[in-house]
Write a protein that holds these residues in place. Structure first.
Motif, mmCIF file in Angstrom:
data_model
loop_
_atom_site.group_PDB
_atom_site.id
_atom_site.type_symbol
_atom_site.label_atom_id
_atom_site.label_comp_id
_atom_site.label_asym_id
_atom_site.label_seq_id
_atom_site.Cartn_x
_atom_site.Cartn_y
_atom_site.Cartn_z
ATOM 1 N N GLN A 163 0.836 -1.212 0.000
ATOM 2 C CA GLN A 163 0.000 0.000 0.000
ATOM 3 C C GLN A 163 0.865 1.255 0.000
ATOM 4 N N TRP A 164 1.921 1.254 0.805
ATOM 5 C CA TRP A 164 2.822 2.403 0.845
ATOM 6 C C TRP A 164 3.483 2.604 -0.517
ATOM 7 N N HIS A 165 3.919 1.513 -1.140
ATOM 8 C CA HIS A 165 4.550 1.599 -2.454
ATOM 9 C C HIS A 165 3.565 2.104 -3.511
ATOM 10 N N ALA A 166 2.310 1.641 -3.445
ATOM 11 C CA ALA A 166 1.286 2.092 -4.396
ATOM 12 C C ALA A 166 1.009 3.581 -4.233
ATOM 13 N N THR A 167 1.021 4.079 -2.998
ATOM 14 C CA THR A 167 0.808 5.517 -2.758
ATOM 15 C C THR A 167 1.945 6.332 -3.370
ATOM 16 N N GLN A 168 3.178 5.827 -3.197
ATOM 17 C CA GLN A 168 4.317 6.524 -3.788
ATOM 18 C C GLN A 168 4.219 6.557 -5.311
ATOM 19 N N LEU A 169 3.817 5.439 -5.906
ATOM 20 C CA LEU A 169 3.678 5.378 -7.364
ATOM 21 C C LEU A 169 2.572 6.312 -7.857
ATOM 22 N N GLU A 170 1.461 6.397 -7.111
ATOM 23 C CA GLU A 170 0.351 7.276 -7.516
ATOM 24 C C GLU A 170 0.771 8.744 -7.476
ATOM 25 N N GLN A 171 1.538 9.127 -6.448
ATOM 26 C CA GLN A 171 2.022 10.510 -6.379
ATOM 27 C C GLN A 171 2.949 10.819 -7.553
ATOM 28 N N ARG A 172 3.793 9.874 -7.894
ATOM 29 C CA ARG A 172 4.707 10.060 -9.035
ATOM 30 C C ARG A 172 3.933 10.145 -10.340
ATOM 31 N N ARG A 173 2.884 9.297 -10.480
ATOM 32 C CA ARG A 173 2.061 9.311 -11.694
ATOM 33 C C ARG A 173 1.344 10.657 -11.841
ATOM 34 N N THR A 174 0.826 11.198 -10.738
ATOM 35 C CA THR A 174 0.137 12.491 -10.777
ATOM 36 C C THR A 174 1.086 13.609 -11.207
ATOM 37 N N ALA A 175 2.312 13.577 -10.672
ATOM 38 C CA ALA A 175 3.290 14.609 -11.038
ATOM 39 C C ALA A 175 3.657 14.511 -12.518
ATOM 40 N N LEU A 176 3.846 13.286 -13.009
ATOM 41 C CA LEU A 176 4.184 13.103 -14.422
ATOM 42 C C LEU A 176 3.030 13.511 -15.329
ATOM 43 N N ALA A 177 1.788 13.209 -14.909
ATOM 44 C CA ALA A 177 0.624 13.599 -15.714
ATOM 45 C C ALA A 177 0.529 15.120 -15.813
ATOM 46 N N ALA A 178 0.811 15.829 -14.719
ATOM 47 C CA ALA A 178 0.789 17.298 -14.748
ATOM 48 C C ALA A 178 1.857 17.832 -15.698
ATOM 49 N N GLN A 179 3.056 17.223 -15.669
ATOM 50 C CA GLN A 179 4.119 17.656 -16.578
ATOM 51 C C GLN A 179 3.746 17.389 -18.030
ATOM 52 N N LEU A 180 3.112 16.248 -18.294
ATOM 53 C CA LEU A 180 2.679 15.938 -19.659
ATOM 54 C C LEU A 180 1.613 16.914 -20.145
ATOM 55 N N ASN A 181 0.675 17.301 -19.269
ATOM 56 C CA ASN A 181 -0.365 18.267 -19.651
ATOM 57 C C ASN A 181 0.250 19.615 -20.016
ATOM 58 N N ILE A 182 1.218 20.046 -19.227
ATOM 59 C CA ILE A 182 1.883 21.328 -19.522
ATOM 60 C C ILE A 182 2.619 21.239 -20.854
ATOM 61 N N ALA A 183 3.316 20.113 -21.073
ATOM 62 C CA ALA A 183 4.047 19.943 -22.330
ATOM 63 C C ALA A 183 3.093 19.882 -23.522
ATOM 64 N N ALA A 184 1.940 19.238 -23.352
ATOM 65 C CA ALA A 184 0.965 19.147 -24.446
ATOM 66 C C ALA A 184 0.381 20.522 -24.766
ATOM 67 N N ARG A 185 0.078 21.310 -23.733
ATOM 68 C CA ARG A 185 -0.458 22.661 -23.977
ATOM 69 C C ARG A 185 0.576 23.539 -24.666
ATOM 70 N N THR A 186 1.825 23.401 -24.249
ATOM 71 C CA THR A 186 2.889 24.187 -24.868
ATOM 72 C C THR A 186 3.072 23.804 -26.332
ATOM 73 N N ALA A 187 3.009 22.511 -26.605
ATOM 74 C CA ALA A 187 3.177 22.045 -27.991
ATOM 75 C C ALA A 187 1.990 22.442 -28.856
ATOM 76 N N ALA A 188 0.793 22.492 -28.264
ATOM 77 C CA ALA A 188 -0.404 22.822 -29.037
ATOM 78 C C ALA A 188 -0.539 24.320 -29.286
ATOM 79 N N ALA A 189 0.143 25.141 -28.487
ATOM 80 C CA ALA A 189 0.052 26.592 -28.663
ATOM 81 C C ALA A 189 0.682 26.978 -29.996
ATOM 82 N N PRO A 190 0.039 27.915 -30.719
ATOM 83 C CA PRO A 190 0.619 28.315 -32.007
ATOM 84 C C PRO A 190 1.953 29.010 -31.797
ATOM 85 N N GLN A 191 2.890 28.617 -32.584
ATOM 86 C CA GLN A 191 4.225 29.191 -32.490
ATOM 87 C C GLN A 191 4.260 30.510 -33.261
#
Length: 199
Positions: free
Chosen positions: A51-79
């Protein structure tokens, strides 16, 4: 109160057979509780660890998902297009009115003056070539006599209405401090394309 002798120091005595004693107590507890209880306790500990390991993995997954969303918005913005010196100069010349539009620009300036209650008794116009540049400076000198607020309104409105009009200088003079009117000498420069630069 009795005096404490320094020679008598409390000493923690550890039994010499402590490891054997702990092993014996563990075997006795297993015999009393049964192997099922020990296996259950071990499984509970493993479940807590998982359970402790799963909580650590979920926190890491949430952080990576936030970074991916920012990268996707940046890539989608017109240059924004890269502005080079050549494209910037071309855009500048395209923004300038044609040489033939000078009368229309002057009519618009007169209209703004009338709208601001500025009487234009006379004006001086002087074209100035700027070397090999593809534009012409058309210097406009306006001596006016009016209320200061009207002169200020005229200057602001003229610069907003005619985008290629620049204010080169303005000089104010007042006969008396309490006088409402001011004499102003306004020098504008209107930028237009040279006659040979037709596009």
């Amino acid at each position: 109160m009795a005096a404490i002798k320094t020679s008598e120091v409390l000493k923690l005595k550890v039994a010499p057979n402590l490891p054997h004693r702990l092993a014996w107590e563990a075997r006795r507890t297993i015999r009393l509780t049964g192997t099922g209880a020990v296996v259950g306790i071990g499984c509970a500990l493993l479940a807590l660890l998982a359970q402790w390991h799963a909580t650590q993995l979920e926190q890491r997954r949430t952080a990576l998902a936030a970074q991916l969303n920012i990268a996707a918005r940046t890539a989608a913005a017109p240059q924004a297009p890269v502005v080079t010196t050549a494209s910037g100069v071309a855009a500048f010349f395209d923004h300038l009115p044609a040489h033939d539009a000078i009368p229309d620009q002057l009519k618009e300036l007169v209209r703004v003056a009338q709208q601001s209650n500025i009487p234009l008794a006379k004006a001086e116009y002087k074209p100035e070539q700027d070397g090999n540049a593809g534009f012409l400076r058309y210097r406009i000198t306006l001596p006016v006599k009016a209320d200061f607020a009207n002169v200020q309104s005229f200057l602001i409105t003229a610069l907003q209405t005619l985008p290629t009009l620049t204010l080169e200088s303005v000089a104010f003079k007042r006969e008396q401090i309490e006088a409402g009117e001011v004499e102003a000498r306004i020098q504008f420069v209107l930028l237009v394309r040279r006659q040979e630069e037709r596009r």
